[in-house]
Each structure stands twice: as C-alpha cells, then as structure tokens.
Design a protein around this motif. Sequence first.
Motif, PDB file in Angstrom:
ATOM      1  N   ARG A  22      34.782  15.385   2.508  1.00 10.72           N
ATOM      2  CA  ARG A  22      35.129  13.964   2.521  1.00 10.72           C
ATOM      3  C   ARG A  22      35.766  13.554   1.203  1.00 10.72           C
ATOM      4  O   ARG A  22      36.747  12.811   1.178  1.00 10.72           O
ATOM      5  N   PHE A  23      35.226  14.066   0.100  1.00 13.59           N
ATOM      6  CA  PHE A  23      35.781  13.695  -1.201  1.00 13.59           C
ATOM      7  C   PHE A  23      37.081  14.432  -1.483  1.00 13.59           C
ATOM      8  O   PHE A  23      37.962  13.919  -2.180  1.00 13.59           O
ATOM      9  N   PHE A  24      37.217  15.645  -0.948  1.00 14.92           N
ATOM     10  CA  PHE A  24      38.503  16.330  -1.057  1.00 14.92           C
ATOM     11  C   PHE A  24      39.585  15.507  -0.359  1.00 14.92           C
ATOM     12  O   PHE A  24      40.696  15.347  -0.874  1.00 14.92           O
ATOM     13  N   ASP A  25      39.256  14.998   0.832  1.00 13.39           N
ATOM     14  CA  ASP A  25      40.231  14.230   1.603  1.00 13.39           C
ATOM     15  C   ASP A  25      40.607  12.932   0.888  1.00 13.39           C
ATOM     16  O   ASP A  25      41.774  12.521   0.892  1.00 13.39           O
ATOM     17  N   LEU A  26      39.621  12.270   0.278  1.00 16.84           N
ATOM     18  CA  LEU A  26      39.901  11.050  -0.467  1.00 16.84           C
ATOM     19  C   LEU A  26      40.839  11.324  -1.642  1.00 16.84           C
ATOM     20  O   LEU A  26      41.804  10.607  -1.881  1.00 16.84           O
ATOM     21  N   ALA A  27      40.544  12.408  -2.376  1.00 18.77           N
ATOM     22  CA  ALA A  27      41.345  12.745  -3.557  1.00 18.77           C
ATOM     23  C   ALA A  27      42.749  13.179  -3.166  1.00 18.77           C
ATOM     24  O   ALA A  27      43.716  12.935  -3.895  1.00 18.77           O
ATOM     25  N   ALA A  28      42.879  13.837  -2.006  1.00 20.14           N
ATOM     26  CA  ALA A  28      44.176  14.369  -1.586  1.00 20.14           C
ATOM     27  C   ALA A  28      45.214  13.276  -1.377  1.00 20.14           C
ATOM     28  O   ALA A  28      46.414  13.506  -1.511  1.00 20.14           O
ATOM     29  N   GLY A  29      44.760  12.066  -1.078  1.00 13.12           N
ATOM     30  CA  GLY A  29      45.696  10.986  -0.832  1.00 13.12           C
ATOM     31  C   GLY A  29      46.059  10.183  -2.065  1.00 13.12           C
ATOM     32  O   GLY A  29      46.719   9.148  -1.961  1.00 13.12           O
ATOM     33  N   MET A  30      45.643  10.646  -3.243  1.00 14.82           N
ATOM     34  CA  MET A  30      45.900   9.910  -4.482  1.00 14.82           C
ATOM     35  C   MET A  30      46.713  10.768  -5.442  1.00 14.82           C
ATOM     36  O   MET A  30      46.555  11.987  -5.484  1.00 14.82           O
ATOM     37  N   GLU A  31      47.565  10.122  -6.220  1.00 12.34           N
ATOM     38  CA  GLU A  31      48.347  10.833  -7.228  1.00 12.34           C
ATOM     39  C   GLU A  31      47.622  10.811  -8.573  1.00 12.34           C
ATOM     40  O   GLU A  31      46.899   9.875  -8.895  1.00 12.34           O
ATOM     41  N   GLY A  32      47.828  11.872  -9.358  1.00 11.31           N
ATOM     42  CA  GLY A  32      47.285  11.913 -10.707  1.00 11.31           C
ATOM     43  C   GLY A  32      45.801  12.197 -10.790  1.00 11.31           C
ATOM     44  O   GLY A  32      45.174  11.934 -11.821  1.00 11.31           O
ATOM     45  N   VAL A  33      45.236  12.727  -9.725  1.00  8.10           N
ATOM     46  CA  VAL A  33      43.792  13.006  -9.709  1.00  8.10           C
ATOM     47  C   VAL A  33      43.497  14.336 -10.395  1.00  8.10           C
ATOM     48  O   VAL A  33      44.181  15.337 -10.165  1.00  8.10           O
ATOM     49  N   ILE A  34      42.474  14.345 -11.236  1.00  7.54           N
ATOM     50  CA  ILE A  34      41.924  15.594 -11.768  1.00  7.54           C
ATOM     51  C   ILE A  34      40.745  15.952 -10.894  1.00  7.54           C
ATOM     52  O   ILE A  34      39.768  15.199 -10.805  1.00  7.54           O
ATOM     53  N   SER A  35      40.823  17.080 -10.218  1.00  3.48           N
ATOM     54  CA  SER A  35      39.759  17.463  -9.298  1.00  3.48           C
ATOM     55  C   SER A  35      38.790  18.433  -9.959  1.00  3.48           C
ATOM     56  O   SER A  35      39.168  19.532 -10.361  1.00  3.48           O
ATOM     57  N   LEU A  36      37.547  17.981 -10.062  1.00  2.00           N
ATOM     58  CA  LEU A  36      36.456  18.851 -10.515  1.00  2.00           C
ATOM     59  C   LEU A  36      35.538  19.153  -9.329  1.00  2.00           C
ATOM     60  O   LEU A  36      34.381  19.509  -9.509  1.00  2.00           O
ATOM     61  N   GLY A  37      36.089  18.995  -8.149  1.00  4.04           N
ATOM     62  CA  GLY A  37      35.277  19.166  -6.954  1.00  4.04           C
ATOM     63  C   GLY A  37      35.465  20.491  -6.258  1.00  4.04           C
ATOM     64  O   GLY A  37      34.634  20.896  -5.445  1.00  4.04           O
ATOM     65  N   VAL A  38      36.546  21.192  -6.569  1.00  2.00           N
ATOM     66  CA  VAL A  38      36.863  22.414  -5.836  1.00  2.00           C
ATOM     67  C   VAL A  38      35.965  23.568  -6.289  1.00  2.00           C
ATOM     68  O   VAL A  38      35.902  23.867  -7.480  1.00  2.00           O
TER      69      VAL A  38
END
Length: 389
Positions: A22-38
């Motif tokens: 769910r949080f991957f999907d939320l982040a995928a639709g935003m620009e400039g996100v730093i993902s520490l979730g993967v």
Amino acid sequence: MKQTKTYLSKTVEELKPSGIRRFFDLAAGMEGVISLGVGEPDFVTSWSVREAAILSLEQGYTSYTANAGLLELREEIAAYMENSFGLEYSASNEMIVTVGASQALDIALRAVVDPGDEVIVIEPSFVSYIPLVNLAGGKGVAVQTKKENDFKVTPAELEEVITHRTKAIILCSPNNPTGTMLNEQDLEAIATVAKNHDLVIISDEIYAELSYDEKFVSFAAIEEMRERTILISGFSKGFAMTGWRLGFVCAPKELTEAMLKIHQYAMMCAPTMAQFAAIEALKHGNEDVNGMRKSYRRRRNYFVQSLNEIGLECHTPGGAFYAFPSIERTGLTSEQFAERLLVEEKVAVVPGNVFGQSGEGHIRCSYASSMEQLQESIKRMKRFLERQF
C-alpha cells in the motif's frame, strides 16, 4: 446471476492485502520521493552472474531441470552451507531449489501443517508468515516481543502460547523488519523449548550473509536441532538477486521428500537460467557479497546514529538492512507517521503495525539506499519532527 465473489475461498477472502504494498503504491504516484521502504538490495546483480545466465541461454539451456534443481547447483549449495555455516546436507535428497525463499516457506508449511495445527510466529515479523500458515490450513499464533529486549523472543514468551496443537515455530534471524540477529545463546534457549515440546523449527535465514557485528549462527547448527529444522534461504538478499526469484530449502530427507511432492505439482522447477546464474554466484561471488556487506554496515552505522540524534530511538540492528526506530514520542500511530512523512517530506517508510501488534509505535526504514539518499532522508525527517513536534 450469482456474484463472482461468492465463488471465493473464505480463507483467501479473509486475507488482508500486504500493508507494505500500500505504501509502495502511494509513493509510486509522487515525484521526488526517497524510498526507504523497499526490502531489496540497491546493488545490481554481479556481472559475472548475469553473464552466466546469458551464456546458458545462448547455449540453449531452456528446458526444465530436475524438480529439485540442477544437481550442480545443489552440490554448490551443499558446499556453501558447509563452508559458511558448518552444515552438512546431501545434494541428492536433502535440498530443493525453489522459486525464491517465499516458495520454500510455502512448501515447508504445507508439508508439516495439518488443519487446526498452530504455528508460532514471532512478531514483529515479515508480513507473509501468518497468511501462509493460514493458507496451509493452520493457525498462526503471534508472540509479541519487546523493544526493551531488542525484539528478541524469550523462552517464557514462547511457553505462554504453546498448546497441544502447536506444531512449529517460524524464526527469522537476522530479522525483517527489526534487523535483530539471534546469537548462539538465544538459539539454544529456543532449542530447549522446541525439544521439550517436540516442535518443528522453520528457520528463515535469507539474510544470513548480512550480519555485521558477530558471526551468524544457523539454527540447524545448534546441537540436536538439525533433525527438526527446515532451513530456508536463497540468493535475493546476500547476492542481490531479488528479481531472479531463486531460493532453496534444506531439511532431513523425510521432510525434503514431502516438500518435493508439493513442489512437483505446484511449480515443477525453478527457472533454469536463474539456476545457472546461482552456480556462478556461489562459485565466484564471495568478494561481491563481502563488498555489499561492508557497504551496508557503513550505512547502518550512519543511519542508526542519525536516527537517534534526531530523536527517533533505535536499537542497532545486527543484520539485514533495516532500522526499526520508535516513533512513540510523536504521539502518532505508525500509519499516521508514515503517511504524513510521505505527504509532507516525501520520505517513504513502512509503518510498523503491518509487521504485527508489537511493531506499532515503530517504522521500518531500509538503509539499502545510497548514502546520499540516506543523508537527505535524515534531513527531511529531522525537518518533519522539528516542524510538528
């Protein structure tokens, strides 16, 4: 006309979607996100490993392999397990090459669980454990660990939930999501409980290569535990081969034979080109694994220290590539914190409650990101905390 939903299995219908996705999907639709979730390495699979897969295709190795996997690969796995962890398994009848460690866990549970059997899951835990127990017809029983004990389970905590229906315990060390690694003394304490209650241990050791401060000890190496242990591992994390979907399971012959029957009907065999790649990884990949481990250790040291400095209390994880800081001081739930951090500062983390009740009040941050991204994420989290709290 009958609704399609009425055809669904009740077990499947009651399964909750992965909270991580769910949080991957939320982040995928935003620009400039730093993902520490993967939950995967930020390294590309070593070139020699990729080249071995390409060569296998060029040479026409595109057929099925033996159900248990290429014998050459199983022999390399056997040598690797003995040299790295002091474990002896027969390549011919005590291991199966699987489609990722996830499939290994699935067939392990289906091989030992009967309807109504209970399987203990130590939380915070990887999100798939209890759903897979349920899909196997069993009942997942959660044991909540405490941050004061660095999320290590105690024999007393296990004893509290053991009943006459308890069949197995799932262990994960180093742990996802906490990074906690169990030492030999910790494992021996669990072994005593397993022996006293005649329990099977399903030991998820997918992060075995990523231990930083002390030598990793396999549960199967504990005295008298090999015969009651199903050891699960693979190539995704330590060898940076997540997309190759290749794992393996090692266990005594009788257990392996049972798992192989399920594997034959459900999967036939793991991808052939991935198996040739794994042979190369085991033969010549040690230097790359060591390099990745050193890099993760540097990042861990920086990131955990920085989290504590900005006011997010965090124990030092002994392995894997996750930090699990407390966000209790903010007064927010883990989901509220994660959602606001994503929206306001474009840093994606995973709320701790998706990993079980004892994960509430925490967030999971993967430090399998570049140092530059980790540094920037700390700046953003500090800004978020200073502005709001």
